[in-house]
Design an enzyme around this catalytic site. Structure first.
Site, PDB file in Angstrom:
ATOM      1  N   LYS A 191     -17.764  18.852 -36.711  1.00 26.33           N
ATOM      2  CA  LYS A 191     -18.097  17.701 -35.858  1.00 26.33           C
ATOM      3  C   LYS A 191     -19.578  17.362 -36.024  1.00 26.33           C
ATOM      4  O   LYS A 191     -20.417  18.264 -36.063  1.00 26.33           O
ATOM      5  CB  LYS A 191     -17.771  18.012 -34.396  1.00 26.33           C
TER       6      LYS A 191
ATOM      7  N   SER B 170     -13.030  16.688 -24.462  1.00 20.79           N
ATOM      8  CA  SER B 170     -13.228  16.147 -25.813  1.00 20.79           C
ATOM      9  C   SER B 170     -12.629  16.966 -26.956  1.00 20.79           C
ATOM     10  O   SER B 170     -12.641  16.507 -28.096  1.00 20.79           O
ATOM     11  CB  SER B 170     -14.719  15.965 -26.085  1.00 20.79           C
TER      12      SER B 170
ATOM     13  N   SER C 225     -13.886  12.968 -27.363  1.00 21.32           N
ATOM     14  CA  SER C 225     -14.823  12.473 -28.340  1.00 21.32           C
ATOM     15  C   SER C 225     -14.659  13.077 -29.739  1.00 21.32           C
ATOM     16  O   SER C 225     -15.146  12.503 -30.708  1.00 21.32           O
ATOM     17  CB  SER C 225     -16.243  12.756 -27.872  1.00 21.32           C
TER      18      SER C 225
END
Lengths: 481, 95
Positions: free
Chosen positions: A78, A181, A157
């Protein structure tokens, strides 16, 4: 040619150990696949040269029988984790050109375990979003949208991470979870997403959103893979003042743990208005699976559940407004030229941040400002205590809590954009465990009538990831796919 | 609690975010909606409840008060939009 399409991390480890294929072959396969699937927009930055270099080292290690736990396993990172010498943007224009000169502890731990970095995955800007529609680098598409001929969101997210694993562009990926998320995108993309106990993974080098909530975790295809990745990610780290010194178990021990006789709590407050009927059905199925395995099912009450989301939307923006004060256009990142210093700050931040980030910084600044601090921020901290207390009380009676992960399945890109609160409601079932810092997993458990995946969430006691994983495995074995 | 133009302007100034008139109008509505929604917390009885700043309950350990630097000055300046002779450059701040 080997069939790499259906590999999991555990089966890839086996294949590499048995010399059925090399890490280089595996890595090149994923590189090609990423290039073919650019329209999904899963990656902000690809690191293919680095991946090939890492794969060659892994193949050498395998040859010399010096295999590390995730040797030669290609993953996505990420873009919230700082990677030394590799651009790290947090999905924001303000960090568009930021190249860290240090490595986050979590990513460092993964490379030390032999994992291979294919690239940095797309995400909502500063992890603020539930649909991956706030990234400066564009929306991410959910590959499962093809099934229903719609452009669906992957959730957020950690949307790029989830979409990449779901479409088979990597074997696993890292996510970060502040209010859901990891779990929500995992649920939307038919994957396993685990948020460990707060303090398990170091926050060093992880771009901060809300420091008292942020926690890294894995997004994978299976529960076993989740345990494997988690093992590599966790560590005590003196560079994070809230890194836990609790002993780290062998997470693969979840396989030895029986759910028989365990008490599974079903919180009545999670039966919210607007809970999708297909999801309710799968929740009932989940209850029956645990009964069949000999678990004891009991109704529990978490009375302050309704207050969790408003509490979160005071605390998280408040912490964000302090954390994001560092983006001043002077030391790193985007700068908008101006005549005086104040103007420079204001223009840099006005142009550098996207809409959702600005909205949350405004809320955070407001609730911390003189005259409103007590009414909003202090009040929210007190309600947070009550929410946490609810879980403590519940865990006197039960060992695990079973709930749906989300109130709805993946929706179309552009939906739920009319007002911000509509988007915030996505996190209504994941936020309470975040506020209490508890370990929680989302496991694919069934499908709606359109064959879109539905995830169930299991919440455990602090530092009891093993029970959470064991219960997740029961769902995997029982769901019938 | 209602937010008007002057509050939005004040908060934007505190947050050091430049907003244009259009953003200002949108933010008035959005912030009012959000703050109206979180206002439901007022109904929760929190008398004698201690505020919870963090779930972390292990004692933080003190370290030796010793400066450690693992980075070169130049590495730090490499990411800055403008630097000169080993310093960050900002617009003139004194008249």
């Amino acid at each position: 040619m080997n069939d790499f399409e259906n590999l999991s991390i555990s089966s890839a480890i086996e294949g590499l150990a048995n010399k059925n294929f090399t890490s280089l072959e595996l890595t090149e396969f994923f590189i090609k696949k990423i290039e073919k699937n650019k329209d999904l927009n899963c990656f902000i930055t690809s690191t293919f040269d680095k991946a090939i270099e890492m794969a060659k080292i892994s193949d050498q290690k395998i040859k010399e029988n010096e295999t590390r736990p995730l040797e030669g396993i290609p993953i996505g990172m990420k873009d919230l984790f700082c990677t030394n010498g590799v651009r790290t943007t947090a999905g924001s224009k303000i960090l568009e050109n930021f190249i860290p000169f240090y490595e986050s502890t979590v990513s460092n731990n993964l490379w030390d375990s032999g994992a291979i970095m294919l690239g940095k995955t797309n995400m909502d800007e500063f992890a603020m979003g539930s649909a991956n529609t706030t990234s400066f680098f564009g929306n991410v598409k959910n590959p499962l949208g093809l099934k229903v001929n719609k452009e669906l969101v992957p959730g957020g997210s950690s949307g790029g991470s989830a979409s990449a694993v779901s479409s088979g562009l990597c074997l696993g990926s890292t996510g970060s979870d502040t209010g859901g998320s990891i779990r929500q995108p995992a649920s939307f993309c038919g994957l396993v997403g685990l948020k460990p106990t707060y303090g398990r993974c170091s926050r060093f080098g992880m771009i901060a959103f809300a420091s008292s909530l942020d926690q890294a975790g894995p997004i994978t295809k299976t529960v076993e893979d989740s345990a494997l990745m988690l093992q590599a990610m966790v560590s005590f780290d003196k560079r994070d003042s809230t890194s836990s010194r609790q002993s780290i178990p062998d997470f693969s021990d979840f396989k030895k743990l029986s759910i028989k006789g365990k008490r599974i709590g079903i919180p009545k407050e999670y039966m919210i208005d607007g809970l999708n009927s297909d999801i309710k059905k799968i929740w009932d199925s989940g209850i029956s699976w645990f009964k069949r395995e000999g678990a004891e099912i009991l109704e529990i009450s978490l009375p302050h559940t309704k207050s969790a989301l408003p509490t979160y939307y005071i605390i998280a923006p408040a912490e964000a407004s302090a954390n994001l004060a560092r983006y001043d256009g002077i030391r790193y990142g985007f700068r908008h030229n101006a005549d005086d210093l104040n103007d420079l700050y204001q223009k840099t931040r006005g142009f550098g941040f996207g809409k959702e980030v600005k909205r949350r910084l405004m809320i955070g600044t407001y609730v911390l400002s003189a005259g409103y601090y007590d009414a909003y921020y202090l009040k929210a901290l007190k309600v947070r205590k009550l929410i946490s207390q609810d879980f403590e009380d519940a865990f006197q009676k039960c060992d695990l809590i079973l709930t749906p992960t989300t109130p709805n399945v993946a929706f179309a890109i552009g939906e739920k954009q009319t007002n911000p609160i509509e988007m915030y409601l996505n996190d209504v079932l994941t936020v309470p465990a975040s506020l209490a810092g508890l370990p929680a997993i989302s496991v694919p458990s069934g499908f709606n009538s359109e064959k879109l995946p539905i995830g169930l969430q299991l919440i455990g006691k602090p530092f009891d990831e093993i029970s959470v994983l064991a219960a997740g495995a029961v769902i995997e074995e029982s769901r019938g796919f | 609690m209602s937010i008007d133009n002057s509050t939005v302007k004040k908060v934007a100034k505190l947050a050091r975010i430049e907003i244009n008139e259009e953003e200002e109008t949108t933010l008035i509505t959005e912030l009012n909606n959000i703050l109206g929604w979180v206002d439901e917390l007022k109904q929760v009885n929190t008398d004698s409840v201690e505020p919870m700043l963090s779930v972390f309950n292990e004692s933080m350990q003190m370290r030796e008060d010793k400066a450690e630097s693992n980075f070169e000055n130049s590495q730090i300046l490499d990411n800055s939009p403008e630097s000169n002779s080993g310093f960050f450059v900002v617009p003139k701040v004194v008249e």
